[in-house]
Write an enzyme that holds these catalytic residues in place. Structure first.
Site, mmCIF file in Angstrom:
data_model
loop_
_atom_site.group_PDB
_atom_site.id
_atom_site.type_symbol
_atom_site.label_atom_id
_atom_site.label_comp_id
_atom_site.label_asym_id
_atom_site.label_seq_id
_atom_site.Cartn_x
_atom_site.Cartn_y
_atom_site.Cartn_z
ATOM 1 N N TYR A 143 -57.282 74.578 -71.561
ATOM 2 C CA TYR A 143 -56.550 73.381 -71.159
ATOM 3 C C TYR A 143 -56.080 72.578 -72.372
ATOM 4 O O TYR A 143 -55.062 71.909 -72.316
ATOM 5 C CB TYR A 143 -57.446 72.466 -70.315
ATOM 6 C CG TYR A 143 -57.416 72.744 -68.842
ATOM 7 C CD1 TYR A 143 -57.761 73.992 -68.348
ATOM 8 C CD2 TYR A 143 -57.065 71.744 -67.937
ATOM 9 C CE1 TYR A 143 -57.748 74.237 -66.993
ATOM 10 C CE2 TYR A 143 -57.053 71.981 -66.583
ATOM 11 C CZ TYR A 143 -57.400 73.225 -66.110
ATOM 12 O OH TYR A 143 -57.383 73.460 -64.767
ATOM 13 N N LYS A 192 -66.676 85.365 -68.888
ATOM 14 C CA LYS A 192 -65.975 86.654 -68.830
ATOM 15 C C LYS A 192 -66.299 87.374 -70.138
ATOM 16 O O LYS A 192 -65.413 87.737 -70.922
ATOM 17 C CB LYS A 192 -64.464 86.406 -68.644
ATOM 18 C CG LYS A 192 -63.655 87.651 -68.359
ATOM 19 C CD LYS A 192 -63.838 88.206 -66.954
ATOM 20 C CE LYS A 192 -63.103 89.523 -66.791
ATOM 21 N NZ LYS A 192 -63.443 90.217 -65.527
ATOM 22 N N ASP A 224 -65.304 86.900 -62.101
ATOM 23 C CA ASP A 224 -64.768 87.584 -60.913
ATOM 24 C C ASP A 224 -65.878 87.868 -59.904
ATOM 25 O O ASP A 224 -65.700 87.708 -58.695
ATOM 26 C CB ASP A 224 -63.997 88.859 -61.292
ATOM 27 C CG ASP A 224 -64.751 89.770 -62.237
ATOM 28 O OD1 ASP A 224 -65.804 89.362 -62.782
ATOM 29 O OD2 ASP A 224 -64.298 90.917 -62.442
ATOM 30 N N ASP A 248 -62.362 75.018 -62.882
ATOM 31 C CA ASP A 248 -61.283 74.500 -62.037
ATOM 32 C C ASP A 248 -61.152 75.366 -60.788
ATOM 33 O O ASP A 248 -61.112 74.880 -59.662
ATOM 34 C CB ASP A 248 -59.966 74.507 -62.828
ATOM 35 C CG ASP A 248 -58.790 74.054 -61.989
ATOM 36 O OD1 ASP A 248 -58.934 73.036 -61.291
ATOM 37 O OD2 ASP A 248 -57.745 74.730 -62.021
ATOM 38 N N ASP A 252 -62.835 74.667 -56.669
ATOM 39 C CA ASP A 252 -62.014 74.612 -55.442
ATOM 40 C C ASP A 252 -62.539 75.608 -54.411
ATOM 41 O O ASP A 252 -62.590 75.323 -53.215
ATOM 42 C CB ASP A 252 -60.544 74.948 -55.745
ATOM 43 C CG ASP A 252 -59.715 73.699 -56.042
ATOM 44 O OD1 ASP A 252 -60.323 72.658 -56.384
ATOM 45 O OD2 ASP A 252 -58.486 73.762 -55.939
#
Ligand code: IPM
Ligand code: MG
Length: 365
Positions: A143, A192, A224, A248, A252
């Site tokens: 970001y 990851k 994942d 992020d 959600d």
């Protein structure tokens, strides 16, 4: 306990002003019962600030926020500003205030309330009893890395740099371990590491920090796999800690387990007690101004503020209990109603919570 607090109020765009107005009513009720005074300093952020001040984060807003004990934010964004260049998008205001105020830790609890099980899109047996917390790193990673656009070999190229320093990883991990320690003592660090170098650093820092928290069980999961496990068996999670962009996305996803993103609160914390509190849902421009928005996530954000920034734990408990009581009584805004024809609006929902809150305070006397 302090007798007076200064709250920066940044309603923002879309449904932001409506739900923040409702939240200020709730804070006023808290003030009446506790004798703790709140003063409010209003500021603009996001699209409304772009329109009025020509920037999504005016200096005046930053000044108000820095002088406050805590910040209450509604939401930013809307289609009106979607075509603007990056630095003139409402989101830039949000990213800017996070960075400027050093809000490095984003706490997003996802708790399934029993009376909302039927509102989830997943099977009741999968989601009943979900109680997890996503701890998202908020001021680093992709970001905030350098962004570039250029032409090479006749083609347009775009770059987003993903950088993490050891110290940034360490402080968010310590925060997550501390939180896990006060909950079920299970911390899942998500990365990851099979692909990204920053994730390999993340994992090794997590291992090192874990030595200071022998009472907390640390596990690692690839992002994942975590996305999959969240919908397959979400009850396995207590606290999830992860970097900015993974957080992020996963927050959600975790939010939707509980039936409605309209229910979820968040806290963005700096070192010490200072924090910014906002609902997880966005500005919902499609329903703005109609008086139908669900204010509960904002009320629950106020509860987080009372607890983390204002040391008013009893008031925080009372407010959370008031919200649950209203749900148990069957009151629903459209987003969480199974029977949409019986849904109530923002004002009516607020009145129910105010009444339940008064009841909670009276009972406690
Ligand atoms: C969030 C939002 C923001 C983010 C956007 C609006 C910049 O999605 O708070 O999760 O990506 O952090
Ligand atoms: Mg998001």
């Amino acid at each position: 306990m302090k007798k007076s607090y200064n709250i920066a109020v940044l309603p923002g765009d879309g449904i932001g002003p409506e739900i923040v107005d409702a939240a200020v009513k709730v804070m006023t009720r808290v003030s009446e019962f506790t004798g703790v005074a709140f003063t409010y300093a209003y500021g603009r952020i996001g699209g409304c600030a772009i329109d009025e001040d020509g920037t999504p984060l005016p200096d005046e807003t930053l000044r108000i926020a820095k002088e406050a004990d805590a910040v209450l934010l509604g939401a930013v964004g809307g289609p009106k500003w979607d075509q603007n260049p990056g630095h003139l998008r409402p989101e830039a205001g949000l990213l800017g205030i996070r960075k400027e105020l050093g809000l490095f830790a984003n706490l997003r609890p996802a708790t399934m309330h029993p009376s909302l099980v039927e509102a989830s899109s997943l099977k009741p047996e999968v989601v009943a009893g979900v109680d997890l917390m996503v701890v998202r790193e908020l001021t680093g990673g992709i970001y905030f890395g350098e962004k570039k656009r250029y032409t090479a070999d006749g083609q347009e190229v775009a770059e987003d740099q993903l950088i993490y320093q050891e110290a940034e990883i360490e402080r968010i991990l310590r925060m997550a371990f501390e939180i896990a320690r006060k909950r079920r003592k299970q911390l899942c660090s998500v990365d990851k590491a099979n692909v990204l170098e920053s994730s390999r650093l993340w994992r090794s820092v997590a291992e090192r920090v874990a030595k200071d928290y022998p009472d907390v069980e640390l596990t690692h999961m690839l992002v994942d796999a975590c996305a999959m496990q969240l919908v397959r068996a979400p009850k396995q999670f207590d606290v999830i800690v992860t970097e900015n962009m993974f957080g992020d996305i996963l927050s959600d996803e975790a939010a939707m387990l509980t039936g409605s993103i309209g229910m979820l609160a968040s806290a963005s914390l700096a070192e010490g007690r200072f924090g910014l509190y906002e609902p997880v849902h966005g500005s919902a421009p499609d329903i703005a101004g109609q008086g139908v928005a669900n204010p509960l996530a904002t009320f629950l954000s106020v509860a987080l503020m009372l607890r983390h920034s204002l040391a008013m734990d009893d008031a925080a408990d009372a407010l959370e209990r008031a919200v649950w009581a209203v749900l148990e009584a069957g009151h629903r805004t459209a987003d969480i109603a199974v029977d949409k024809s019986r849904a109530i609006g923002t004002a009516e929902m607020t009145e129910h919570v105010l009444a339940a809150l008064s009841q909670q305070f009276t009972n406690a006397r």
